[in-house]
Design a protein around this motif. Sequence first.
Motif, PDB file in Angstrom:
ATOM      1  N   ILE A 185       0.856  -1.183   0.000  1.00  0.00           N
ATOM      2  CA  ILE A 185       0.000   0.000   0.000  1.00  0.00           C
ATOM      3  C   ILE A 185       0.896   1.237   0.000  1.00  0.00           C
ATOM      4  O   ILE A 185       1.814   1.338   0.812  1.00  0.00           O
ATOM      5  CB  ILE A 185      -0.931   0.015   1.235  1.00  0.00           C
ATOM      6  CG1 ILE A 185      -1.808  -1.239   1.251  1.00  0.00           C
ATOM      7  CG2 ILE A 185      -1.777   1.281   1.262  1.00  0.00           C
ATOM      8  CD1 ILE A 185      -2.565  -1.444   2.551  1.00  0.00           C
ATOM      9  N   PRO A 186       0.650   2.181  -0.906  1.00  0.00           N
ATOM     10  CA  PRO A 186       1.493   3.384  -0.947  1.00  0.00           C
ATOM     11  C   PRO A 186       1.363   4.226   0.329  1.00  0.00           C
ATOM     12  O   PRO A 186       0.321   4.253   0.970  1.00  0.00           O
ATOM     13  CB  PRO A 186       0.959   4.170  -2.147  1.00  0.00           C
ATOM     14  CG  PRO A 186       0.105   3.233  -2.909  1.00  0.00           C
ATOM     15  CD  PRO A 186      -0.348   2.176  -1.949  1.00  0.00           C
ATOM     16  N   GLY A 187       2.435   4.912   0.655  1.00  0.00           N
ATOM     17  CA  GLY A 187       2.421   5.792   1.818  1.00  0.00           C
ATOM     18  C   GLY A 187       2.538   5.017   3.111  1.00  0.00           C
ATOM     19  O   GLY A 187       2.683   3.799   3.127  1.00  0.00           O
ATOM     20  N   ILE A 188       2.487   5.738   4.198  1.00  0.00           N
ATOM     21  CA  ILE A 188       2.616   5.156   5.531  1.00  0.00           C
ATOM     22  C   ILE A 188       1.381   5.527   6.341  1.00  0.00           C
ATOM     23  O   ILE A 188       0.985   6.690   6.384  1.00  0.00           O
ATOM     24  CB  ILE A 188       3.875   5.704   6.244  1.00  0.00           C
ATOM     25  CG1 ILE A 188       5.139   5.405   5.444  1.00  0.00           C
ATOM     26  CG2 ILE A 188       3.980   5.164   7.660  1.00  0.00           C
ATOM     27  CD1 ILE A 188       5.483   3.946   5.293  1.00  0.00           C
ATOM     28  N   SER A 189       0.778   4.524   6.979  1.00  0.00           N
ATOM     29  CA  SER A 189      -0.347   4.780   7.869  1.00  0.00           C
ATOM     30  C   SER A 189      -0.357   3.726   8.969  1.00  0.00           C
ATOM     31  O   SER A 189       0.196   2.645   8.815  1.00  0.00           O
ATOM     32  CB  SER A 189      -1.680   4.750   7.100  1.00  0.00           C
ATOM     33  OG  SER A 189      -1.890   3.480   6.514  1.00  0.00           O
ATOM     34  N   TYR A 190      -0.974   4.083  10.086  1.00  0.00           N
ATOM     35  CA  TYR A 190      -1.072   3.177  11.226  1.00  0.00           C
ATOM     36  C   TYR A 190      -2.420   2.471  11.159  1.00  0.00           C
ATOM     37  O   TYR A 190      -3.469   3.088  11.307  1.00  0.00           O
ATOM     38  CB  TYR A 190      -0.947   3.970  12.532  1.00  0.00           C
ATOM     39  CG  TYR A 190      -0.877   3.087  13.751  1.00  0.00           C
ATOM     40  CD1 TYR A 190       0.329   2.521  14.137  1.00  0.00           C
ATOM     41  CD2 TYR A 190      -2.000   2.815  14.500  1.00  0.00           C
ATOM     42  CE1 TYR A 190       0.411   1.709  15.256  1.00  0.00           C
ATOM     43  CE2 TYR A 190      -1.931   2.005  15.623  1.00  0.00           C
ATOM     44  CZ  TYR A 190      -0.730   1.448  15.992  1.00  0.00           C
ATOM     45  OH  TYR A 190      -0.645   0.647  17.094  1.00  0.00           O
ATOM     46  N   ASP A 191      -2.393   1.168  10.892  1.00  0.00           N
ATOM     47  CA  ASP A 191      -3.608   0.360  10.793  1.00  0.00           C
ATOM     48  C   ASP A 191      -3.236  -1.069  11.171  1.00  0.00           C
ATOM     49  O   ASP A 191      -2.685  -1.816  10.362  1.00  0.00           O
ATOM     50  CB  ASP A 191      -4.161   0.422   9.367  1.00  0.00           C
ATOM     51  CG  ASP A 191      -5.457  -0.349   9.190  1.00  0.00           C
ATOM     52  OD1 ASP A 191      -5.755  -1.248  10.009  1.00  0.00           O
ATOM     53  OD2 ASP A 191      -6.172  -0.057   8.221  1.00  0.00           O
ATOM     54  N   LEU A 192      -3.523  -1.437  12.422  1.00  0.00           N
ATOM     55  CA  LEU A 192      -3.117  -2.747  12.922  1.00  0.00           C
ATOM     56  C   LEU A 192      -3.739  -3.913  12.159  1.00  0.00           C
ATOM     57  O   LEU A 192      -3.141  -4.976  12.073  1.00  0.00           O
ATOM     58  CB  LEU A 192      -3.460  -2.862  14.409  1.00  0.00           C
ATOM     59  CG  LEU A 192      -2.603  -2.031  15.342  1.00  0.00           C
ATOM     60  CD1 LEU A 192      -3.171  -2.060  16.759  1.00  0.00           C
ATOM     61  CD2 LEU A 192      -1.173  -2.512  15.333  1.00  0.00           C
ATOM     62  N   VAL A 193      -4.918  -3.721  11.594  1.00  0.00           N
ATOM     63  CA  VAL A 193      -5.604  -4.812  10.896  1.00  0.00           C
ATOM     64  C   VAL A 193      -5.055  -4.995   9.484  1.00  0.00           C
ATOM     65  O   VAL A 193      -4.702  -6.105   9.089  1.00  0.00           O
ATOM     66  CB  VAL A 193      -7.128  -4.567  10.858  1.00  0.00           C
ATOM     67  CG1 VAL A 193      -7.827  -5.611  10.010  1.00  0.00           C
ATOM     68  CG2 VAL A 193      -7.702  -4.544  12.265  1.00  0.00           C
ATOM     69  N   HIS A 194      -4.983  -3.916   8.720  1.00  0.00           N
ATOM     70  CA  HIS A 194      -4.612  -4.021   7.316  1.00  0.00           C
ATOM     71  C   HIS A 194      -3.124  -3.804   7.045  1.00  0.00           C
ATOM     72  O   HIS A 194      -2.634  -4.137   5.963  1.00  0.00           O
ATOM     73  CB  HIS A 194      -5.432  -3.027   6.482  1.00  0.00           C
ATOM     74  CG  HIS A 194      -6.885  -3.327   6.536  1.00  0.00           C
ATOM     75  ND1 HIS A 194      -7.758  -2.580   7.292  1.00  0.00           N
ATOM     76  CD2 HIS A 194      -7.620  -4.316   5.964  1.00  0.00           C
ATOM     77  CE1 HIS A 194      -8.959  -3.084   7.175  1.00  0.00           C
ATOM     78  NE2 HIS A 194      -8.910  -4.143   6.384  1.00  0.00           N
ATOM     79  N   ARG A 195      -2.417  -3.219   8.012  1.00  0.00           N
ATOM     80  CA  ARG A 195      -0.987  -2.931   7.835  1.00  0.00           C
ATOM     81  C   ARG A 195      -0.210  -3.280   9.108  1.00  0.00           C
ATOM     82  O   ARG A 195       0.448  -2.423   9.711  1.00  0.00           O
ATOM     83  CB  ARG A 195      -0.792  -1.458   7.497  1.00  0.00           C
ATOM     84  CG  ARG A 195      -1.567  -1.005   6.271  1.00  0.00           C
ATOM     85  CD  ARG A 195      -1.213   0.369   5.863  1.00  0.00           C
ATOM     86  NE  ARG A 195       0.003   0.276   5.040  1.00  0.00           N
ATOM     87  CZ  ARG A 195       0.561   1.310   4.439  1.00  0.00           C
ATOM     88  NH1 ARG A 195       0.055   2.512   4.577  1.00  0.00           N
ATOM     89  NH2 ARG A 195       1.636   1.150   3.699  1.00  0.00           N
ATOM     90  N   PRO A 196      -0.275  -4.537   9.542  1.00  0.00           N
ATOM     91  CA  PRO A 196       0.373  -4.876  10.813  1.00  0.00           C
ATOM     92  C   PRO A 196       1.882  -4.673  10.814  1.00  0.00           C
ATOM     93  O   PRO A 196       2.444  -4.239  11.819  1.00  0.00           O
ATOM     94  CB  PRO A 196       0.011  -6.354  11.022  1.00  0.00           C
ATOM     95  CG  PRO A 196      -0.319  -6.868   9.656  1.00  0.00           C
ATOM     96  CD  PRO A 196      -0.912  -5.694   8.915  1.00  0.00           C
ATOM     97  N   GLY A 197       2.559  -4.966   9.706  1.00  0.00           N
ATOM     98  CA  GLY A 197       4.011  -4.775   9.650  1.00  0.00           C
ATOM     99  C   GLY A 197       4.398  -3.317   9.753  1.00  0.00           C
ATOM    100  O   GLY A 197       5.289  -2.938  10.519  1.00  0.00           O
ATOM    101  N   THR A 198       3.725  -2.487   8.979  1.00  0.00           N
ATOM    102  CA  THR A 198       3.986  -1.055   9.010  1.00  0.00           C
ATOM    103  C   THR A 198       3.634  -0.479  10.380  1.00  0.00           C
ATOM    104  O   THR A 198       4.380   0.329  10.932  1.00  0.00           O
ATOM    105  CB  THR A 198       3.190  -0.340   7.901  1.00  0.00           C
ATOM    106  OG1 THR A 198       3.621  -0.851   6.640  1.00  0.00           O
ATOM    107  CG2 THR A 198       3.395   1.164   7.935  1.00  0.00           C
ATOM    108  N   SER A 199       2.518  -0.906  10.938  1.00  0.00           N
ATOM    109  CA  SER A 199       2.106  -0.419  12.253  1.00  0.00           C
ATOM    110  C   SER A 199       3.113  -0.810  13.328  1.00  0.00           C
ATOM    111  O   SER A 199       3.400  -0.034  14.243  1.00  0.00           O
ATOM    112  CB  SER A 199       0.713  -0.957  12.604  1.00  0.00           C
ATOM    113  OG  SER A 199      -0.232  -0.452  11.691  1.00  0.00           O
ATOM    114  N   ASN A 200       3.672  -2.005  13.209  1.00  0.00           N
ATOM    115  CA  ASN A 200       4.691  -2.439  14.156  1.00  0.00           C
ATOM    116  C   ASN A 200       5.932  -1.541  14.068  1.00  0.00           C
ATOM    117  O   ASN A 200       6.484  -1.129  15.086  1.00  0.00           O
ATOM    118  CB  ASN A 200       5.065  -3.897  13.886  1.00  0.00           C
ATOM    119  CG  ASN A 200       6.048  -4.427  14.897  1.00  0.00           C
ATOM    120  OD1 ASN A 200       5.870  -4.264  16.088  1.00  0.00           O
ATOM    121  ND2 ASN A 200       7.094  -5.066  14.409  1.00  0.00           N
ATOM    122  N   LEU A 201       6.356  -1.227  12.853  1.00  0.00           N
ATOM    123  CA  LEU A 201       7.506  -0.335  12.689  1.00  0.00           C
ATOM    124  C   LEU A 201       7.232   1.041  13.281  1.00  0.00           C
ATOM    125  O   LEU A 201       8.096   1.630  13.932  1.00  0.00           O
ATOM    126  CB  LEU A 201       7.864  -0.201  11.213  1.00  0.00           C
ATOM    127  CG  LEU A 201       8.402  -1.455  10.527  1.00  0.00           C
ATOM    128  CD1 LEU A 201       8.637  -1.175   9.052  1.00  0.00           C
ATOM    129  CD2 LEU A 201       9.665  -1.947  11.196  1.00  0.00           C
TER     130      LEU A 201
END
Length: 72
Positions: free
Chosen positions: A10-26
Amino acid sequence: MLDPELLDSIPGISYDLVHRPGTSNLLTILAVCTESVAQDVARTYASGGHGWLKTDIADAVEGWSQIVAGEN
């Protein structure tokens, strides 16, 4: 090194534990190391990519670990 497979396409950065758990963890790791809130950190990187975020996380973790070890 951070495994690219743990991140999403997914482009960009956002905090979403359900749909972006890896990014949210970072974002959570960076928030802890910088005494911030993960959602606020996400807004800072919203238009950027994972490369910029990963570089800043590496720097923040290194700085945090030096503080914990009493080296700073």
